[in-house]
Design a protein around this motif. Structure first.
Motif, PDB file in Angstrom:
ATOM      1  N   SER A   1      -7.212  -5.461  -3.691  1.00 62.58           N
ATOM      2  CA  SER A   1      -8.224  -4.625  -4.363  1.00 62.58           C
ATOM      3  C   SER A   1      -8.513  -3.410  -3.495  1.00 62.58           C
ATOM      4  CB  SER A   1      -9.517  -5.411  -4.585  1.00 62.58           C
ATOM      5  OG  SER A   1      -9.239  -6.666  -5.152  1.00 62.58           O
TER       6      SER A   1
ATOM      7  N   MET B   1      -6.311 -14.589  10.917  1.00 61.74           N
ATOM      8  CA  MET B   1      -6.734 -13.222  10.587  1.00 61.74           C
ATOM      9  C   MET B   1      -7.925 -12.777  11.432  1.00 61.74           C
ATOM     10  SD  MET B   1      -6.095 -10.606   8.752  1.00 61.74           S
ATOM     11  CE  MET B   1      -5.385 -10.747   7.122  1.00 61.74           C
TER      12      MET B   1
ATOM     13  N   TYR C   1       5.352 -12.361  -1.504  1.00 62.41           N
ATOM     14  CA  TYR C   1       5.009 -10.972  -1.155  1.00 62.41           C
ATOM     15  C   TYR C   1       6.239 -10.066  -1.093  1.00 62.41           C
ATOM     16  CZ  TYR C   1       2.655  -7.055   1.137  1.00 62.41           C
ATOM     17  OH  TYR C   1       2.143  -5.810   1.437  1.00 62.41           O
TER      18      TYR C   1
ATOM     19  N   TRP D   1      -1.322 -18.050   9.053  1.00 63.08           N
ATOM     20  CA  TRP D   1      -1.741 -16.733   9.527  1.00 63.08           C
ATOM     21  C   TRP D   1      -3.171 -16.831  10.049  1.00 63.08           C
ATOM     22  CZ3 TRP D   1       1.092 -12.364  10.001  1.00 63.08           C
ATOM     23  CH2 TRP D   1       0.384 -11.208  10.371  1.00 63.08           C
TER      24      TRP D   1
ATOM     25  N   THR E   1      -9.471  -9.892  -1.360  1.00 61.55           N
ATOM     26  CA  THR E   1      -9.828  -8.483  -1.568  1.00 61.55           C
ATOM     27  C   THR E   1      -8.829  -7.493  -0.969  1.00 61.55           C
ATOM     28  OG1 THR E   1     -11.220  -8.734   0.384  1.00 61.55           O
ATOM     29  CG2 THR E   1     -12.335  -8.792  -1.751  1.00 61.55           C
TER      30      THR E   1
ATOM     31  N   GLY F   1      -4.857   0.819   3.179  1.00 64.21           N
ATOM     32  CA  GLY F   1      -4.481  -0.598   3.203  1.00 64.21           C
ATOM     33  C   GLY F   1      -4.916  -1.262   4.500  1.00 64.21           C
TER      34      GLY F   1
ATOM     35  N   ALA G   1       0.833  -1.210   0.000  1.00 62.69           N
ATOM     36  CA  ALA G   1       0.000   0.000   0.000  1.00 62.69           C
ATOM     37  C   ALA G   1       0.864   1.256   0.000  1.00 62.69           C
ATOM     38  CB  ALA G   1      -0.933  -0.008   1.208  1.00 62.69           C
TER      39      ALA G   1
ATOM     40  N   LEU H   1       1.335   2.884  16.176  1.00 58.17           N
ATOM     41  CA  LEU H   1       1.149   4.278  15.759  1.00 58.17           C
ATOM     42  C   LEU H   1      -0.316   4.689  15.800  1.00 58.17           C
ATOM     43  CD1 LEU H   1       3.776   4.436  12.902  1.00 58.17           C
ATOM     44  CD2 LEU H   1       3.935   5.401  15.195  1.00 58.17           C
TER      45      LEU H   1
ATOM     46  N   VAL I   1       9.230   4.508  12.708  1.00 56.54           N
ATOM     47  CA  VAL I   1       8.554   5.701  13.223  1.00 56.54           C
ATOM     48  C   VAL I   1       8.058   5.357  14.623  1.00 56.54           C
ATOM     49  CG1 VAL I   1       6.642   7.318  12.903  1.00 56.54           C
ATOM     50  CG2 VAL I   1       7.905   6.464  10.911  1.00 56.54           C
TER      51      VAL I   1
ATOM     52  N   ARG J   1       8.946  -1.294  -5.083  1.00 54.51           N
ATOM     53  CA  ARG J   1       9.905  -0.284  -4.591  1.00 54.51           C
ATOM     54  C   ARG J   1      10.879   0.126  -5.692  1.00 54.51           C
ATOM     55  NH1 ARG J   1      11.763  -1.803   1.633  1.00 54.51           N
ATOM     56  NH2 ARG J   1       9.683  -1.833   2.557  1.00 54.51           N
TER      57      ARG J   1
ATOM     58  N   LEU K   1      -6.507  -2.030  -1.148  1.00 51.69           N
ATOM     59  CA  LEU K   1      -5.399  -1.072  -1.016  1.00 51.69           C
ATOM     60  C   LEU K   1      -5.168  -0.308  -2.316  1.00 51.69           C
ATOM     61  CD1 LEU K   1      -2.310  -1.906  -2.222  1.00 51.69           C
ATOM     62  CD2 LEU K   1      -2.522  -3.629  -0.450  1.00 51.69           C
TER      63      LEU K   1
HETATM   64  C1  LIG Z   1      -1.846 -14.950   4.756  1.00 52.61           C
HETATM   65  C2  LIG Z   1      -2.452 -13.851   3.933  1.00 52.61           C
HETATM   66  C3  LIG Z   1      -2.891 -14.114   2.642  1.00 52.61           C
HETATM   67  C4  LIG Z   1      -3.451 -13.097   1.875  1.00 52.61           C
HETATM   68  N1  LIG Z   1      -3.908 -13.384   0.621  1.00 52.61           N
HETATM   69  C5  LIG Z   1      -4.454 -12.405  -0.121  1.00 52.61           C
HETATM   70  C6  LIG Z   1      -4.924 -12.682  -1.441  1.00 52.61           C
HETATM   71  O1  LIG Z   1      -4.864 -13.819  -1.936  1.00 52.61           O
HETATM   72  N2  LIG Z   1      -5.439 -11.641  -2.167  1.00 52.61           N
HETATM   73  C7  LIG Z   1      -5.498 -10.369  -1.671  1.00 52.61           C
HETATM   74  O2  LIG Z   1      -5.944  -9.460  -2.369  1.00 52.61           O
HETATM   75  N3  LIG Z   1      -5.057 -10.082  -0.411  1.00 52.61           N
HETATM   76  C8  LIG Z   1      -4.545 -11.059   0.364  1.00 52.61           C
HETATM   77  N4  LIG Z   1      -4.083 -10.767   1.612  1.00 52.61           N
HETATM   78  C9  LIG Z   1      -4.126  -9.370   2.093  1.00 52.61           C
HETATM   79  C10 LIG Z   1      -2.927  -8.548   1.583  1.00 52.61           C
HETATM   80  O3  LIG Z   1      -1.743  -9.297   1.678  1.00 52.61           O
HETATM   81  C11 LIG Z   1      -2.811  -7.273   2.414  1.00 52.61           C
HETATM   82  O4  LIG Z   1      -4.040  -6.577   2.330  1.00 52.61           O
HETATM   83  C12 LIG Z   1      -1.684  -6.360   1.946  1.00 52.61           C
HETATM   84  O5  LIG Z   1      -0.464  -7.046   1.918  1.00 52.61           O
HETATM   85  C13 LIG Z   1      -1.589  -5.155   2.893  1.00 52.61           C
HETATM   86  O6  LIG Z   1      -0.513  -4.334   2.521  1.00 52.61           O
HETATM   87  P1  LIG Z   1      -0.134  -3.077   3.419  1.00 52.61           P
HETATM   88  O7  LIG Z   1       0.913  -2.343   2.665  1.00 52.61           O
HETATM   89  O8  LIG Z   1      -1.361  -2.373   3.861  1.00 52.61           O
HETATM   90  O9  LIG Z   1       0.503  -3.697   4.757  1.00 52.61           O
HETATM   91  P2  LIG Z   1       1.934  -4.404   4.952  1.00 52.61           P
HETATM   92  O10 LIG Z   1       2.334  -5.143   3.751  1.00 52.61           O
HETATM   93  O11 LIG Z   1       1.839  -5.133   6.248  1.00 52.61           O
HETATM   94  O12 LIG Z   1       2.951  -3.192   5.086  1.00 52.61           O
HETATM   95  C14 LIG Z   1       3.109  -2.457   6.264  1.00 52.61           C
HETATM   96  C15 LIG Z   1       4.511  -1.862   6.239  1.00 52.61           C
HETATM   97  O13 LIG Z   1       4.621  -0.922   7.305  1.00 52.61           O
HETATM   98  C16 LIG Z   1       5.902  -1.029   7.877  1.00 52.61           C
HETATM   99  N5  LIG Z   1       5.793  -0.488   9.238  1.00 52.61           N
HETATM  100  C17 LIG Z   1       4.913  -0.857  10.203  1.00 52.61           C
HETATM  101  N6  LIG Z   1       5.094  -0.103  11.302  1.00 52.61           N
HETATM  102  C18 LIG Z   1       6.104   0.768  11.021  1.00 52.61           C
HETATM  103  C19 LIG Z   1       6.746   1.802  11.768  1.00 52.61           C
HETATM  104  N7  LIG Z   1       6.377   2.093  13.011  1.00 52.61           N
HETATM  105  N8  LIG Z   1       7.748   2.485  11.184  1.00 52.61           N
HETATM  106  C20 LIG Z   1       8.138   2.197   9.902  1.00 52.61           C
HETATM  107  N9  LIG Z   1       7.557   1.226   9.155  1.00 52.61           N
HETATM  108  C21 LIG Z   1       6.554   0.528   9.710  1.00 52.61           C
HETATM  109  C22 LIG Z   1       6.216  -2.527   7.804  1.00 52.61           C
HETATM  110  O14 LIG Z   1       7.608  -2.750   7.842  1.00 52.61           O
HETATM  111  C23 LIG Z   1       5.599  -2.903   6.458  1.00 52.61           C
HETATM  112  O15 LIG Z   1       6.529  -2.815   5.402  1.00 52.61           O
HETATM  113  C24 LIG Z   1      -3.554 -11.779   2.412  1.00 52.61           C
HETATM  114  C25 LIG Z   1      -3.118 -11.514   3.711  1.00 52.61           C
HETATM  115  C26 LIG Z   1      -2.575 -12.534   4.467  1.00 52.61           C
HETATM  116  C27 LIG Z   1      -2.097 -12.230   5.874  1.00 52.61           C
END
Ligand SMILES: Cc1cc2nc3c(=O)[nH]c(=O)nc-3n(C[C@H](O)[C@H](O)[C@H](O)COP(=O)(O)OP(=O)(O)OC[C@H]3O[C@@H](n4cnc5c(N)ncnc54)[C@H](O)[C@@H]3O)c2cc1C
Length: 388
Positions: A294, A262, A96, A260, A291, A279, A15, A153, A118, A104, A296
């Motif tokens: 989708s 959830m 992932y 995992w 989803t 996200g 995200a 946070l 942070v 990136r 994010l």
């Molecule tokens: C097992 C599993 C299977 C999934 N399968 C699917 C699927 O098939 N299809 C689908 O659409 N979705 C799926 N999802 C959901 C999808 O993976 C997530 O919605 C998505 O990865 C979320 O991305 P994000 O960037 O919001 O969070 P994240 O990827 O968790 O990113 C958060 C980031 O924040 C950073 N961070 C956190 N706190 C701090 C801080 N204090 N300072 C600096 N950095 C920080 C972390 O290092 C990390 O890089 C799945 C989820 C799981 C757990």
């Protein structure tokens, strides 16, 4: 303190990274902060398809993803050991961490990246102050919180998480190494057979030379079968999906079994000046519903549509931020994701007559359409078009 940057994005997962790319393209000065220089090997989404690929194409990122992931265009859908039908649709699969690394690599040169955690956030209607461990402070006009499921946070800002369904689902991931190469293995989706087994579906798809398995389950995490699954997934699946083994007689398990649990949760008290959540930081998703990405991507596209107006005049009051949460496209996607989470669970485990009938009707309809497809593809296409 003055603003060092227009937008500070906390979290460089999928995200935050894609948001940094999209927001930088609007002309904003963007700083992306993540605690990890290299994305860790975390279990998250591993294949993207449908509207997720369409969104990435709109964002100009699909070709890049395609160059760093494995494409497949068909999967065979199976239940009770027999073919239900085929899904003819494009998917791109990657672990992932590799997906995030790929995104990136597309960060525009103008985006400043900071590797650090942070630890503090002070937000308000004018200026936001972030404290980054070992880096000091950073001033920004807007904070985008894309920090995933971690709570620290959010808690600093008085943002709470309403858990709508605790331990809503379990997801397992493991690798299978085909002894005779990947080519002989089409992508498969194998549906659960009985509600009491709690298996929604197992999906097997290629990532490089491996078969990756994602198993989506609605069971108590202390269930004895879940323990067996963690220890030896192929043996445990033999018991619940007996038709599977003959399709996997030449594979061996490689590496560890990831899992995992959830919680389905939504952030509350988010309409605050100076900060917006996207996200998983805003809402988690049921992995079986597929989803999360989708959601994010919708967040990113809608945020990029709102932000230029927010930055055009001084201040960052709560009314501007509220416009994002009230955005009808975003709100509809969030509601759709929650609805689908409930649907997948009920479709899998609900034993009431209405759900039993729904399950039977759905698989019967799909089998019939598949049979028509074999006899007359144009007729099957016409029926599908009528249903769409
Ligand atoms: C097992 C599993 C299977 C999934 N399968 C699917 C699927 O098939 N299809 C689908 O659409 N979705 C799926 N999802 C959901 C999808 O993976 C997530 O919605 C998505 O990865 C979320 O991305 P994000 O960037 O919001 O969070 P994240 O990827 O968790 O990113 C958060 C980031 O924040 C950073 N961070 C956190 N706190 C701090 C801080 N204090 N300072 C600096 N950095 C920080 C972390 O290092 C990390 O890089 C799945 C989820 C799981 C757990």
């Amino acid at each position: 303190m003055t603003a060092d940057t227009d937008i500070a994005i906390v979290g460089g997962g999928l995200a935050g990274t894609i948001a940094a790319i999209a927001l930088a393209r609007t002309g904003a000065r963007v700083t992306l902060i993540d605690r990890n220089a290299v994305p860790p090997d975390e279990f998250r989404v591993e294949k993207l398809g449908g509207m997720q690929l369409e969104s990435l194409e709109r964002l100009g990122l699909l070709d890049l993803l395609a160059a760093h992931s494995t494409r497949f265009d068909q999967s065979l859908n199976i239940r009770h050991g027999r073919i239900v039908d085929r899904t003819n649709a494009r998917y791109q699969a990657a672990f992932y961490a590799d997906m995030v690394k790929t995104m990136r690599s597309a960060l525009p040169g103008g985006v400043r990246t900071v590797i650090g955690r942070v630890t503090e956030l002070a937000t308000g209607a004018e200026l936001q102050q972030l404290t980054i461990a070992e880096h000091g402070t950073l001033g920004a006009r807007l904070v985008v919180l894309a920090s995933g499921m971690s709570d620290l946070l959010r808690a600093r800002l008085g943002i709470t998480r309403e858990v709508l369904h605790e331990r809503q689902s379990l997801t397992f991931g493991f690798n299978l190494r085909p002894r005779d190469g990947i080519a002989a293995h089409p992508a498969l989706t194998v549906y659960g057979e009985r509600p009491r087994d709690g298996i929604d579906y197992l999906t097997l798809f290629p990532i490089g030379g491996l078969i990756r398995a994602n198993l989506f389950v609605f069971l108590d995490h202390r269930d004895a079968w879940i323990k067996a699954l963690r220890a030896d997934p192929l043996a445990a699946l033999d018991d619940r999906l007996p038709g599977l083994r003959h399709r996997l007689d030449d594979v061996e398990l490689e590496g560890r079994v990831q899992n995992w649990i959830m919680d389905l949760a939504v952030a509350r008290n988010v309409r605050q000046p100076g900060v917006v959540l996207i996200g998983d930081a805003y809402q988690t998703s049921c992995p079986a519903a597929g989803t999360g990405v989708s959601r994010l991507l919708t967040d990113v596209e809608r945020l990029a549509a709102h932000v230029p107006a927010w930055l055009a005049t001084p201040g960052m009051d709560a009314a501007r931020i509220a416009a994002f949460y009230d955005d009808p496209v975003k709100a509809a996607m969030d509601a759709h994701a929650l609805g689908l989470a409930g649907y997948r669970r009920a479709f899998t485990v609900d034993t009431r007559l209405s759900w039993r009938a729904r399950r039977q009707a759905q698989f019967l309809r799909r089998r019939l359409l598949n049979a028509i497809d074999t006899l007359s593809p144009p007729l099957a296409a016409r029926i599908r078009a009528l249903r769409a």
